[in-house]
Design an enzyme around this catalytic site. Structure first.
Site, mmCIF file in Angstrom:
data_model
loop_
_atom_site.group_PDB
_atom_site.id
_atom_site.type_symbol
_atom_site.label_atom_id
_atom_site.label_comp_id
_atom_site.label_asym_id
_atom_site.label_seq_id
_atom_site.Cartn_x
_atom_site.Cartn_y
_atom_site.Cartn_z
ATOM 1 N N ARG A 173 1.073 -40.952 -17.462
ATOM 2 C CA ARG A 173 0.127 -40.989 -16.352
ATOM 3 C C ARG A 173 -0.430 -42.393 -16.141
ATOM 4 O O ARG A 173 -0.401 -43.227 -17.030
ATOM 5 C CB ARG A 173 -1.026 -40.017 -16.616
ATOM 6 C CG ARG A 173 -0.662 -38.566 -16.314
ATOM 7 C CD ARG A 173 -1.832 -37.622 -16.526
ATOM 8 N NE ARG A 173 -2.238 -37.581 -17.908
ATOM 9 C CZ ARG A 173 -3.295 -38.196 -18.401
ATOM 10 N NH1 ARG A 173 -4.100 -38.879 -17.615
ATOM 11 N NH2 ARG A 173 -3.580 -38.106 -19.678
ATOM 12 N N LYS A 318 -1.709 -32.621 -13.656
ATOM 13 C CA LYS A 318 -3.029 -33.078 -14.057
ATOM 14 C C LYS A 318 -3.902 -33.384 -12.832
ATOM 15 O O LYS A 318 -5.126 -33.283 -12.900
ATOM 16 C CB LYS A 318 -2.927 -34.269 -15.008
ATOM 17 C CG LYS A 318 -2.571 -33.847 -16.446
ATOM 18 C CD LYS A 318 -3.744 -33.198 -17.148
ATOM 19 C CE LYS A 318 -3.460 -32.324 -18.340
ATOM 20 N NZ LYS A 318 -2.954 -32.894 -19.552
ATOM 21 N N HIS A 337 -9.894 -28.370 -20.777
ATOM 22 C CA HIS A 337 -8.641 -29.031 -21.174
ATOM 23 C C HIS A 337 -8.314 -28.551 -22.575
ATOM 24 O O HIS A 337 -8.596 -29.217 -23.576
ATOM 25 C CB HIS A 337 -8.806 -30.555 -21.136
ATOM 26 C CG HIS A 337 -7.523 -31.282 -21.406
ATOM 27 N ND1 HIS A 337 -7.464 -32.511 -22.006
ATOM 28 C CD2 HIS A 337 -6.241 -30.945 -21.138
ATOM 29 C CE1 HIS A 337 -6.200 -32.894 -22.105
ATOM 30 N NE2 HIS A 337 -5.442 -31.964 -21.595
ATOM 31 N N SER A 355 -4.546 -35.891 -25.287
ATOM 32 C CA SER A 355 -3.090 -35.878 -25.335
ATOM 33 C C SER A 355 -2.570 -36.226 -26.735
ATOM 34 O O SER A 355 -3.025 -37.190 -27.351
ATOM 35 C CB SER A 355 -2.572 -36.890 -24.319
ATOM 36 O OG SER A 355 -1.182 -36.785 -24.247
ATOM 37 N N LYS A 359 -2.725 -29.556 -28.924
ATOM 38 C CA LYS A 359 -3.027 -28.357 -28.123
ATOM 39 C C LYS A 359 -1.777 -27.492 -27.943
ATOM 40 O O LYS A 359 -1.794 -26.288 -28.213
ATOM 41 C CB LYS A 359 -3.551 -28.740 -26.720
ATOM 42 C CG LYS A 359 -4.892 -29.430 -26.711
ATOM 43 C CD LYS A 359 -5.347 -29.744 -25.290
ATOM 44 C CE LYS A 359 -4.403 -30.665 -24.529
ATOM 45 N NZ LYS A 359 -4.209 -31.983 -25.141
ATOM 46 N N THR A 360 -0.699 -28.115 -27.483
ATOM 47 C CA THR A 360 0.531 -27.365 -27.210
ATOM 48 C C THR A 360 1.143 -26.847 -28.506
ATOM 49 O O THR A 360 1.483 -25.663 -28.628
ATOM 50 C CB THR A 360 1.539 -28.255 -26.458
ATOM 51 O OG1 THR A 360 0.929 -28.716 -25.253
ATOM 52 C CG2 THR A 360 2.807 -27.482 -26.115
ATOM 53 N N ASP A 374 -2.559 -25.775 -22.106
ATOM 54 C CA ASP A 374 -3.224 -27.006 -21.664
ATOM 55 C C ASP A 374 -4.426 -26.866 -20.731
ATOM 56 O O ASP A 374 -5.333 -27.680 -20.800
ATOM 57 C CB ASP A 374 -2.172 -27.893 -20.986
ATOM 58 C CG ASP A 374 -2.612 -29.338 -20.862
ATOM 59 O OD1 ASP A 374 -2.938 -29.945 -21.894
ATOM 60 O OD2 ASP A 374 -2.646 -29.858 -19.740
ATOM 61 N N ARG A 439 9.238 -35.268 -22.803
ATOM 62 C CA ARG A 439 8.567 -33.996 -22.504
ATOM 63 C C ARG A 439 9.537 -32.890 -22.119
ATOM 64 O O ARG A 439 10.602 -33.150 -21.565
ATOM 65 C CB ARG A 439 7.618 -34.186 -21.312
ATOM 66 C CG ARG A 439 6.459 -35.097 -21.572
ATOM 67 C CD ARG A 439 5.280 -34.323 -22.126
ATOM 68 N NE ARG A 439 4.136 -35.178 -22.330
ATOM 69 C CZ ARG A 439 2.921 -34.725 -22.557
ATOM 70 N NH1 ARG A 439 2.694 -33.435 -22.587
ATOM 71 N NH2 ARG A 439 1.924 -35.558 -22.768
HETATM 72 N N1 LIG Z 1 -0.729 -32.053 -38.303
HETATM 73 C C1 LIG Z 1 -0.329 -31.989 -37.040
HETATM 74 N N2 LIG Z 1 -0.955 -31.175 -36.154
HETATM 75 C C2 LIG Z 1 -0.581 -31.114 -34.861
HETATM 76 N N3 LIG Z 1 0.449 -31.832 -34.356
HETATM 77 C C3 LIG Z 1 1.134 -32.638 -35.172
HETATM 78 C C4 LIG Z 1 0.772 -32.768 -36.540
HETATM 79 N N4 LIG Z 1 1.612 -33.653 -37.115
HETATM 80 C C5 LIG Z 1 2.455 -34.067 -36.158
HETATM 81 N N5 LIG Z 1 2.202 -33.461 -34.979
HETATM 82 C C6 LIG Z 1 2.915 -33.727 -33.701
HETATM 83 O O1 LIG Z 1 1.969 -34.250 -32.793
HETATM 84 C C7 LIG Z 1 2.272 -33.865 -31.477
HETATM 85 C C8 LIG Z 1 1.127 -33.096 -30.847
HETATM 86 O O2 LIG Z 1 1.373 -33.043 -29.471
HETATM 87 P P1 LIG Z 1 1.016 -31.867 -28.506
HETATM 88 O O3 LIG Z 1 0.931 -30.577 -29.245
HETATM 89 O O4 LIG Z 1 1.945 -31.934 -27.360
HETATM 90 O O5 LIG Z 1 -0.426 -32.355 -28.066
HETATM 91 P P2 LIG Z 1 -1.231 -32.014 -26.763
HETATM 92 O O6 LIG Z 1 -0.711 -30.749 -26.218
HETATM 93 O O7 LIG Z 1 -2.638 -31.913 -27.248
HETATM 94 O O8 LIG Z 1 -1.020 -33.189 -25.866
HETATM 95 C C9 LIG Z 1 3.510 -33.013 -31.544
HETATM 96 O O9 LIG Z 1 4.612 -33.834 -31.296
HETATM 97 C C10 LIG Z 1 3.481 -32.519 -33.004
HETATM 98 O O10 LIG Z 1 4.749 -32.227 -33.480
HETATM 99 C C1 LIG Z 2 0.534 -33.858 -19.387
HETATM 100 C C2 LIG Z 2 -0.363 -34.350 -20.150
HETATM 101 O O1 LIG Z 2 -0.997 -33.541 -21.056
HETATM 102 P P1 LIG Z 2 -1.018 -33.438 -22.631
HETATM 103 O O2 LIG Z 2 -0.534 -34.724 -23.186
HETATM 104 O O3 LIG Z 2 -2.463 -33.183 -22.949
HETATM 105 O O4 LIG Z 2 -0.160 -32.282 -23.017
HETATM 106 C C3 LIG Z 2 -0.761 -35.712 -19.929
HETATM 107 O O5 LIG Z 2 -1.794 -36.099 -20.481
HETATM 108 O O6 LIG Z 2 -0.063 -36.413 -19.167
HETATM 109 CA CA LIG Z 3 -3.229 -32.049 -21.754
HETATM 110 MN MN LIG Z 4 0.073 -30.430 -24.316
#
Ligand SMILES: Nc1ncnc2c1ncn2[C@@H]1O[C@H](COP(=O)(O)OP(=O)(O)O)[C@@H](O)[C@H]1O
Ligand SMILES: C=C(OP(=O)(O)O)C(=O)O
Ligand SMILES: [Ca+2]
Ligand SMILES: [Mn+2]
Length: 655
Positions: A173, A318, A337, A355, A359-360, A374, A439
């Site tokens: 972004r 977003k 969020h 980010s 969360k995911t 999200d 992604r």
């Molecule tokens: N202890 C941990 N807890 C959560 N995620 C972790 C951890 N260690 C590594 N990761 C990695 O960190 C990233 C977290 O990203 P994601 O779940 O997409 O975050 P968000 O959705 O908040 O943007 C993933 O690639 C995940 O595999």
């Molecule tokens: C799509 C997004 O969300 P997130 O990384 O929180 O999953 C972003 O921040 O661009």
């Molecule tokens: Ca997000």
């Molecule tokens: Mn996410």
């Protein structure tokens, strides 16, 4: 191709040798099998595609709620799309026609063009009033795959069936290029100034950029139009229209927004909000307010968003999230969020975090129902997901650690900016050649235990995720309500590289409400709503560090995902609530002394640091950063009286 030591490349896969069957007649003869019922090749090919119920209603299909004839309904629909695409200076919309201009032979059988096909003249832009804009309306994933592969460079099918695409120069972004129209209403309603994500533009500049986007889109042979929904709460559902130039964008939004049924599409009518994604075309730097070639412009009064100069698809989802952060609080609904899931007994957990904090990853849990990864709403009726899909980071994705996400990467899923083997089309998730922010966008039902419809009761646990690159925050702490508010408003993490354009190394970041880039009102408005809801429904707050342990970034390591999952399990089951706690110095956090499946020594970060002096210094450094950041919020009132505000201020670090 691997070398074999001889300098001669090894063939990557030997083809089977063709063997002729000696026993059979040596004489060639015509195939005597049954012939197809077709007189011509065109006719033969027309047999391949059976008329079906597509995402676009068939002519003659009478939907359950249809009140007008199908022809009339289609005419109205085209008129509505033409109105969306209208230049506001020339007054009238372009001539729109359904279907792919290139697919002549398809058209005679295609459900989308059967009636309305008009030969598209190939003309220059100056003849725009004479030309037709072909509209590809709510295409199916398969149709979008074909469009992407035929016309968009960088589109490939991976070995698991996902569509690999590239987002171009921008792979994250662009928060510094996100602008909001300031007018009499938004001037008073929105949060402006220091700390606010809302960079102003005036109405006129918005119109200049809107016209630029619309002209660009109309100059194309065809545009994609998606009509979809946001928010699974039926009372607060928003109709969105996305006009875009790329099949990639259309498929992304198909996956990420809620997909209408045929009946819902027939009765779609006028959208509540429209996105014009002309991301391949730059904004004009001579335009007032423009500071780069990228601009993402939101006009709340017109209910429109214009995208110029970035093709990163996350900008659309977003951007809509920002709109929800404006619309929902007006209805006393809190926009969040956060990820969200639910246990077998109906216990709901929210996962807030910036980010890359998890969360995911953590809301996608094989033992629980996924409500969403999200964007959510918390209303008097409980929680609802805003979206119809998930957008997972896939850097270093592994089948073992994240099986549900791995398995969701199949036909229909958009894979952005990943690298794959040229021959096998197997994805190398460790490869960061294009970007760290790779992604996958997939419909939520690709996760086997998704909760459809994506709604749930009031949350029991509110988990704040922080990826602490300093390695001084405990892996888990139980928070008081005041502490929950303090950390919610602070929105701390050490931003993980990649998602926001330009950030390449982890740095301490404070982002109010764990999503300052998307909030529209002052953070304390959302914080007050969260406090009220948590209090009313008796939710417990937790702070979980998914970041470093054993030292800061560079010395220590990221906490194992397996340990974080055990911690989260203990929160869900309720067992952590009854653990024995000790209080940390400086941050005053309550940390458990033991959790099943987690080595006890890591629960207090000090134990994992070799250099205790360095630990203390780093802890104080981070506490100082928190204090500095919070100064902006000290003057604002949260809740009805000043009591909570004072408690929140006292709930920060003490040193
Ligand atoms: N202890 C941990 N807890 C959560 N995620 C972790 C951890 N260690 C590594 N990761 C990695 O960190 C990233 C977290 O990203 P994601 O779940 O997409 O975050 P968000 O959705 O908040 O943007 C993933 O690639 C995940 O595999
Ligand atoms: C799509 C997004 O969300 P997130 O990384 O929180 O999953 C972003 O921040 O661009
Ligand atoms: Ca997000
Ligand atoms: Mn996410």
């Amino acid at each position: 191709m691997a070398a074999n030591g001889t300098g001669i490349p090894t063939p990557r896969s030997p083809l089977a040798r063709i063997l002729t069957d000696k026993k059979r007649d040596a004489i060639c003869h015509d195939d005597s099998g049954k012939s197809v019922k077709a007189q011509t090749i065109d006719e033969l090919h027309s047999l391949q595609r059976k008329r079906s119920a597509p995402t676009t209603p068939l002519e003659g299909t009478q939907g359950a709620f249809a009140t007008v004839s199908e022809d009339e309904r289609q005419r109205q629909q085209l008129q509505s799309i033409s109105a969306s695409l209208a230049s506001l200076t020339r007054g009238t919309g372009p001539k729109v026609v359904r279907g792919d201009p290139a697919a002549k032979s398809t058209q005679s059988v295609s459900h989308v063009t059967h009636h309305h096909h008009v030969e598209a003249p190939t003309i220059s832009v100056s003849d725009s009033s004479l030309k037709f804009t072909h509209v590809l309306y709510n295409l199916s994933p398969a149709e979008l795959y074909e469009q992407a592969i035929m016309y968009e460079k960088g589109s490939f099918i991976t070995s698991s069936g996902a569509l690999a695409t590239m987002s171009g120069a921008k792979t994250g972004r662009s928060p510094r290029d996100k602008r909001i129209v300031i007018d009499d209403t938004t001037q008073d309603e929105l949060w402006w100034g220091k700390g606010s994500p809302n960079i102003e533009i005036d109405e006129h500049t918005f119109m200049v950029n809107r016209e630029r986007a619309v002209d660009y889109l109309n100059s194309l042979d065809k545009v994609f139009v998606n009509d979809q929904f946001l928010n699974w709460d039926p009372q607060n559902r928003i109709k969105v229209r996305i006009v875009s130039a790329r099949a990639y964008h259309s498929l992304f939004m198909h996956n990420m927004c809620i997909r209408p049924t045929i009946e819902e599409l027939e009765n779609f009518g006028t959208p509540d909000f429209t996105i014009y994604n002309a991301g391949q075309f730059p904004c004009n730097r001579y335009t007032h307010y423009m500071t780069s070639s990228t601009s993402i412009d939101l006009n709340l009064a017109r209910r429109e968003m214009v995208i110029l100069g970035t093709q990163y698809a996350g900008e659309m989802k977003k951007g809509l999230f920002s709109v929800m952060h404006y619309l929902m609080p007006k209805r006393q609904i809190l926009s969040l969020h956060s990820g969200c899931n639910m246990g077998k007994d109906g216990d709901v957990a929210l996962f807030f975090g910036l980010s890359g904090t998890g969360k995911t990853t953590l809301s996608t849990d094989h033992n629980r129902y996924l409500i969403g990864d999200d964007e959510h709403c918390w209303s008097d009726n409980g929680v609802s997901n805003i979206e119809g899909g998930c957008y997972a980071k896939c850097i270093d994705l592994s089948r073992e650690k994240e099986p549900d996400i791995w398995n969701a990467i199949k036909f229909g899923t958009v894979l952005e900016n990943i690298v794959f083997d040229e021959y096998t089309r197997e994805v190398d998730y460790a490869d960061k050649s294009v970007t760290e922010n790779t992604r996958a966008a997939y419909p939520i039902e690709y996760i086997p235990n998704a909760k459809i419809p994506c709604v749930g009761p009031h949350p029991k646990n509110v988990i704040l995720l922080a990826c602490d690159a300093f390695g001084v925050l405990p892996p888990v702490s139980k928070l008081s309500l005041a502490q929950t508010m303090y950390h919610f408003i602070s929105g701390y993490t050490a931003l993980v590289a990649g998602t926001e354009d330009g950030i390449k190394e982890p740095t301490a970041t404070f982002s109010a409400c764990f999503g300052a880039a998307f909030i529209m009102l002052h953070p304390t408005k959302y914080a007050a709503m969260l406090a009220e809801k948590m209090q009313k429904h008796g939710a417990t707050g937790w702070l979980v560090n998914t970041g470093w342990s054993g030292g800061s970034y560079g010395t220590g390591n990221r906490i194992k995902l397996a340990y974080t999952r055990k911690i989260i399990d203990a929160i869900h089951s309720g067992s952590l609530l009854n653990a024995t706690y000790e209080k940390t110095e400086v941050f005053g956090l309550e940390i458990p002394t033991a959790i099943e499946g987690v080595p006890s020594e890591i629960l207090h970060p000090e134990n994992t640091w070799g250099d205790k002096h360095a630990y203390k210094n780093t802890l104080l450094k981070l506490a100082g950063l928190f204090k500095n950041n919070f100064e902006t919020f000290t003057n604002y009132k949260i809740g009805k009286d000043n009591k909570l505000t004072e408690e929140i201020l006292a709930a920060g670090p003490n040193f």
